[in-house]
Design a protein around this motif. Structure first.
Motif, PDB file in Angstrom:
ATOM      1  N   VAL A 109      16.799  15.055 -25.257  1.00  0.00           N
ATOM      2  CA  VAL A 109      15.518  14.716 -25.541  1.00  0.00           C
ATOM      3  C   VAL A 109      15.430  13.330 -25.926  1.00  0.00           C
ATOM      4  O   VAL A 109      16.061  12.757 -26.834  1.00  0.00           O
ATOM      5  CB  VAL A 109      14.706  15.670 -26.727  1.00  0.00           C
ATOM      6  N   PHE A 110      14.297  12.334 -25.514  1.00  0.00           N
ATOM      7  CA  PHE A 110      14.172  10.915 -25.777  1.00  0.00           C
ATOM      8  C   PHE A 110      13.068  10.911 -26.769  1.00  0.00           C
ATOM      9  O   PHE A 110      11.803  11.898 -26.566  1.00  0.00           O
ATOM     10  CB  PHE A 110      14.220  10.135 -24.693  1.00  0.00           C
ATOM     11  N   LYS A 111      13.141  10.134 -27.780  1.00  0.00           N
ATOM     12  CA  LYS A 111      12.080  10.303 -28.955  1.00  0.00           C
ATOM     13  C   LYS A 111      11.959   8.622 -29.334  1.00  0.00           C
ATOM     14  O   LYS A 111      12.805   7.920 -29.386  1.00  0.00           O
ATOM     15  CB  LYS A 111      12.741  10.879 -29.997  1.00  0.00           C
ATOM     16  N   LYS A 112      10.565   8.434 -29.629  1.00  0.00           N
ATOM     17  CA  LYS A 112      10.237   7.061 -30.053  1.00  0.00           C
ATOM     18  C   LYS A 112       9.087   7.273 -30.833  1.00  0.00           C
ATOM     19  O   LYS A 112       8.110   7.945 -30.643  1.00  0.00           O
ATOM     20  CB  LYS A 112      10.206   6.135 -28.822  1.00  0.00           C
ATOM     21  N   CYS A 113       9.065   6.387 -31.995  1.00  0.00           N
ATOM     22  CA  CYS A 113       7.856   6.223 -32.945  1.00  0.00           C
ATOM     23  C   CYS A 113       7.102   5.157 -32.696  1.00  0.00           C
ATOM     24  O   CYS A 113       7.530   4.063 -32.293  1.00  0.00           O
ATOM     25  CB  CYS A 113       8.289   6.426 -34.392  1.00  0.00           C
ATOM     26  N   SER A 114       5.819   5.157 -33.209  1.00  0.00           N
ATOM     27  CA  SER A 114       4.898   4.008 -33.317  1.00  0.00           C
ATOM     28  C   SER A 114       5.545   3.287 -34.542  1.00  0.00           C
ATOM     29  O   SER A 114       6.144   3.714 -35.480  1.00  0.00           O
ATOM     30  CB  SER A 114       3.647   4.481 -33.364  1.00  0.00           C
ATOM     31  N   PRO A 115       5.159   1.982 -34.714  1.00  0.00           N
ATOM     32  CA  PRO A 115       5.593   1.276 -35.729  1.00  0.00           C
ATOM     33  C   PRO A 115       5.159   1.467 -37.002  1.00  0.00           C
ATOM     34  O   PRO A 115       5.818   1.676 -38.018  1.00  0.00           O
ATOM     35  CB  PRO A 115       4.854  -0.206 -35.509  1.00  0.00           C
ATOM     36  N   ASN A 116       3.847   2.240 -37.063  1.00  0.00           N
ATOM     37  CA  ASN A 116       3.661   2.872 -38.665  1.00  0.00           C
ATOM     38  C   ASN A 116       3.938   4.592 -38.847  1.00  0.00           C
ATOM     39  O   ASN A 116       3.726   4.784 -39.665  1.00  0.00           O
ATOM     40  CB  ASN A 116       2.241   2.792 -38.849  1.00  0.00           C
ATOM     41  N   GLY A 117       4.836   4.790 -37.824  1.00  0.00           N
ATOM     42  CA  GLY A 117       5.683   6.364 -37.999  1.00  0.00           C
ATOM     43  C   GLY A 117       4.508   7.414 -38.001  1.00  0.00           C
ATOM     44  O   GLY A 117       4.785   8.409 -38.170  1.00  0.00           O
ATOM     45  N   LYS A 118       3.371   7.174 -37.578  1.00  0.00           N
ATOM     46  CA  LYS A 118       2.302   8.242 -37.549  1.00  0.00           C
ATOM     47  C   LYS A 118       2.201   8.935 -36.042  1.00  0.00           C
ATOM     48  O   LYS A 118       1.810  10.073 -36.153  1.00  0.00           O
ATOM     49  CB  LYS A 118       0.788   7.470 -37.685  1.00  0.00           C
ATOM     50  N   ILE A 119       2.704   8.187 -35.005  1.00  0.00           N
ATOM     51  CA  ILE A 119       2.917   8.958 -33.618  1.00  0.00           C
ATOM     52  C   ILE A 119       4.360   8.901 -33.083  1.00  0.00           C
ATOM     53  O   ILE A 119       5.004   7.888 -33.258  1.00  0.00           O
ATOM     54  CB  ILE A 119       1.895   8.327 -32.628  1.00  0.00           C
ATOM     55  N   THR A 120       4.646  10.311 -32.883  1.00  0.00           N
ATOM     56  CA  THR A 120       6.084  10.231 -32.215  1.00  0.00           C
ATOM     57  C   THR A 120       5.981  10.765 -30.725  1.00  0.00           C
ATOM     58  O   THR A 120       5.277  11.964 -30.558  1.00  0.00           O
ATOM     59  CB  THR A 120       7.137  11.178 -33.104  1.00  0.00           C
ATOM     60  N   LEU A 121       6.760  10.195 -29.761  1.00  0.00           N
ATOM     61  CA  LEU A 121       6.605  10.635 -28.396  1.00  0.00           C
ATOM     62  C   LEU A 121       7.973  11.250 -28.142  1.00  0.00           C
ATOM     63  O   LEU A 121       8.937  10.606 -28.670  1.00  0.00           O
ATOM     64  CB  LEU A 121       6.457   9.559 -27.610  1.00  0.00           C
ATOM     65  N   TYR A 122       7.921  12.537 -27.506  1.00  0.00           N
ATOM     66  CA  TYR A 122       9.265  13.260 -27.186  1.00  0.00           C
ATOM     67  C   TYR A 122       9.113  13.519 -25.766  1.00  0.00           C
ATOM     68  O   TYR A 122       7.988  14.002 -25.343  1.00  0.00           O
ATOM     69  CB  TYR A 122       9.255  14.557 -27.777  1.00  0.00           C
ATOM     70  N   ILE A 123      10.174  13.182 -24.867  1.00  0.00           N
ATOM     71  CA  ILE A 123      10.249  13.290 -23.582  1.00  0.00           C
ATOM     72  C   ILE A 123      11.498  13.887 -23.017  1.00  0.00           C
ATOM     73  O   ILE A 123      12.741  13.231 -23.664  1.00  0.00           O
ATOM     74  CB  ILE A 123       9.906  12.002 -22.963  1.00  0.00           C
ATOM     75  N   GLY A 124      11.562  14.764 -22.254  1.00  0.00           N
ATOM     76  CA  GLY A 124      12.965  15.497 -21.579  1.00  0.00           C
ATOM     77  C   GLY A 124      13.630  14.231 -20.828  1.00  0.00           C
ATOM     78  O   GLY A 124      14.865  14.802 -20.668  1.00  0.00           O
ATOM     79  N   LYS A 125      13.298  13.719 -19.844  1.00  0.00           N
ATOM     80  CA  LYS A 125      13.831  12.697 -19.066  1.00  0.00           C
ATOM     81  C   LYS A 125      13.055  11.488 -18.819  1.00  0.00           C
ATOM     82  O   LYS A 125      12.053  11.158 -19.091  1.00  0.00           O
ATOM     83  CB  LYS A 125      14.176  13.578 -17.716  1.00  0.00           C
ATOM     84  N   ARG A 126      14.041  10.254 -18.228  1.00  0.00           N
ATOM     85  CA  ARG A 126      13.040   9.016 -17.965  1.00  0.00           C
ATOM     86  C   ARG A 126      13.280   8.764 -16.498  1.00  0.00           C
ATOM     87  O   ARG A 126      12.783   7.809 -16.243  1.00  0.00           O
ATOM     88  CB  ARG A 126      13.862   8.015 -18.963  1.00  0.00           C
ATOM     89  N   ASP A 127      13.942   9.394 -15.561  1.00  0.00           N
ATOM     90  CA  ASP A 127      13.983   9.372 -14.245  1.00  0.00           C
ATOM     91  C   ASP A 127      12.934  10.391 -13.666  1.00  0.00           C
ATOM     92  O   ASP A 127      13.289  11.589 -13.539  1.00  0.00           O
ATOM     93  CB  ASP A 127      15.295   9.471 -13.563  1.00  0.00           C
ATOM     94  N   PHE A 128      11.935  10.040 -12.867  1.00  0.00           N
ATOM     95  CA  PHE A 128      11.226  10.954 -12.107  1.00  0.00           C
ATOM     96  C   PHE A 128      11.132  10.675 -10.647  1.00  0.00           C
ATOM     97  O   PHE A 128      11.132   9.508 -10.284  1.00  0.00           O
ATOM     98  CB  PHE A 128       9.678  10.935 -12.676  1.00  0.00           C
ATOM     99  N   VAL A 129      11.320  11.846 -10.025  1.00  0.00           N
ATOM    100  CA  VAL A 129      11.899  11.877  -8.561  1.00  0.00           C
ATOM    101  C   VAL A 129      10.542  11.933  -7.678  1.00  0.00           C
ATOM    102  O   VAL A 129       9.607  12.695  -7.755  1.00  0.00           O
ATOM    103  CB  VAL A 129      12.768  12.846  -8.231  1.00  0.00           C
ATOM    104  N   ASP A 130      10.504  11.021  -6.558  1.00  0.00           N
ATOM    105  CA  ASP A 130       9.469  11.030  -5.780  1.00  0.00           C
ATOM    106  C   ASP A 130      10.084  11.656  -4.271  1.00  0.00           C
ATOM    107  O   ASP A 130      10.903  11.299  -3.834  1.00  0.00           O
ATOM    108  CB  ASP A 130       9.198   9.370  -5.213  1.00  0.00           C
ATOM    109  N   HIS A 131       9.639  12.864  -4.158  1.00  0.00           N
ATOM    110  CA  HIS A 131       9.764  13.764  -3.120  1.00  0.00           C
ATOM    111  C   HIS A 131       9.218  13.447  -1.750  1.00  0.00           C
ATOM    112  O   HIS A 131       8.957  14.143  -0.945  1.00  0.00           O
ATOM    113  CB  HIS A 131       9.616  15.107  -3.492  1.00  0.00           C
ATOM    114  N   ILE A 132       8.334  12.042  -1.811  1.00  0.00           N
ATOM    115  CA  ILE A 132       7.702  11.664  -0.805  1.00  0.00           C
ATOM    116  C   ILE A 132       6.241  12.415  -0.534  1.00  0.00           C
ATOM    117  O   ILE A 132       5.355  11.638  -0.614  1.00  0.00           O
ATOM    118  CB  ILE A 132       8.243  11.889   0.658  1.00  0.00           C
ATOM    119  N   THR A 133       6.124  13.796  -0.448  1.00  0.00           N
ATOM    120  CA  THR A 133       4.994  14.189  -0.542  1.00  0.00           C
ATOM    121  C   THR A 133       4.290  14.542  -2.113  1.00  0.00           C
ATOM    122  O   THR A 133       3.125  14.924  -2.197  1.00  0.00           O
ATOM    123  CB  THR A 133       4.927  15.840   0.128  1.00  0.00           C
TER     124      THR A 133
END
Length: 376
Positions: free
Chosen positions: A7-31
């Motif tokens: 899990v990738f995690k990042k906070c805003s500078p004031n610590g009020k918002i935290t983002l969690y995301i499972g991956k950073r590569d998203f595949v283009d399957h053409i369609t």
């Protein structure tokens, strides 16, 4: 069995918002393109009288940052997806992924899911290699997830902003295309006969780092002499923002006089091997590379696959590769050239996705605030 998932995690500078995301590569399957999904965690103070928005931003830098003077900007931002995450819309469908379900259960009632869908034809993540004296952000196409607090989707007054870089990637098709083969001939105005060059590749699709075998057959039915043979791989870059934004760069080449001179009436058949890799192009400004996350090493950009030629007008950079074979006949005889298109890409990962069990544990990677975009 306990399964660890990233899990990738990042906070805003004031610590009020935290983002969690499972991956950073998203595949283009053409369609279609993998949806960008994750979860945000809000501080209790941010649950009252505030709206939280999320966006997928495609940023295209087409000029050097140090040349931006007098308010001139060489960067365009395209907002490919945007929605309000908090308060959540009443009619939004809750089709949660397993990762989102696990994160919501772990983070509690102040966590809210989001899912963005990128439009087909969105440009791939590509970076143009900067020169040794260039400063600032490199030219190319970058993506990032942006989460911020504001009154509407265009509000930029609040300081609570999270930006996390992601990539849109393409993988090689599972099936090979037709074997590339071409025959070119050259006749001469003041002499009889012609020179014939046949070039064939062992396949159309190659993976990064793989050796390309160029089969060459020369039939000299003229009275000219072939003095030298050269084979090369050229990278074509089409910056679609500009009308004349196309250029080529030779990224691998081999020159030989073995078997030469090829006298009139003679035939030569040989194989030349070329391996296009980033290691031999480290100092070449303008070479297209796959988009980078953080400051890790990358490789030559993969070929851009398009569902139709009409998509060339899309926002971004289109990369292609060509194998070229050239015969040198001397100052008076000129040259004879054959070209073959080739596809250079990464193979699709074969690993199956992990099944998340109830006792799965998250391996969290935390990012500092200076890892992406200082606009916050």
């Amino acid at each position: 069995m306990v399964v660890n998932f990233k899990v990738f995690k990042k906070c805003s500078p004031n610590g009020k918002i935290t983002l969690y995301i499972g991956k950073r590569d998203f595949v283009d399957h053409i369609t279609l393109i993998d949806p960008v999904d994750g979860v945000i965690l809000l501080d209790s103070d941010y649950l009252h009288n505030r709206k939280i928005f999320g966006q997928i931003v495609c940023s295209f830098r087409y000029g050097r940052e140090e040349d931006e003077v007098m308010g001139l900007s060489f960067q365009k931002d395209l907002f490919l997806a945007s929605e309000q995450i908090y308060p959540p819309p009443e009619k939004r469908e809750q089709n949660l992924t397993k990762l989102q379900e696990r994160l919501l259960k772990k983070l509690g009632s102040n966590a809210f899911p989001f899912t963005f869908t990128l439009p087909p034809g969105s440009p791939s993540s590509v970076t143009l290699q900067p020169g040794s004296d260039d400063q600032g952000e490199p030219c190319g196409v970058q993506y990032y997830v942006k989460i911020f607090a504001g009154e509407n989707e265009t509000d930029r007054t609040h300081k609570s902003t999270v930006n996390l870089g992601i990539r849109k990637v393409q993988y090689a098709p599972s099936k090979q295309g037709r074997q590339p083969c071409t025959v070119v001939r050259k006749d001469f105005m003041l002499s009889p006969g012609e020179l014939e060059l046949e070039a064939t590749l062992d396949k159309q699709l190659y993976h990064h780092g793989e050796k390309i075998a160029v089969n060459i057959c020369i039939r000299n039915n003229s009275n000219k002499i072939v003095k030298k043979i050269k084979a090369m791989v050229q990278q074509g870059v089409d910056v679609v923002l500009f009308q004349n934004g196309q250029y080529r760069a030779t990224i691998a080449s081999l020159e030989t006089q073995e078997g030469c001179p090829i006298q009139p009436g003679s035939t030569l058949q040989k194989i030349m091997y070329l391996t296009p890799v980033i290691e031999s192009n480290k100092d070449r400004r303008g070479i297209a590379l796959d988009g980078k996350l953080k400051h890790e090493d990358t490789n030559l950009a993969s070929s851009t696959l398009l569902a139709s030629p009409d998509q060339r007008d899309a926002f971004g950079i289109i990369v292609s590769y060509t194998v070229k074979v050239k015969l040198y006949l001397g100052a008076l005889g000129g040259e004879l050239t054959a070209e073959l298109p080739v596809v250079l890409m990464h193979p699709k990962p074969s690993g199956k996705p992990k099944i998340l069990h109830a006792d799965s544990q998250a391996d969290v990677e935390m990012f500092r605030q200076d890892t992406i975009d200082q606009e916050c």
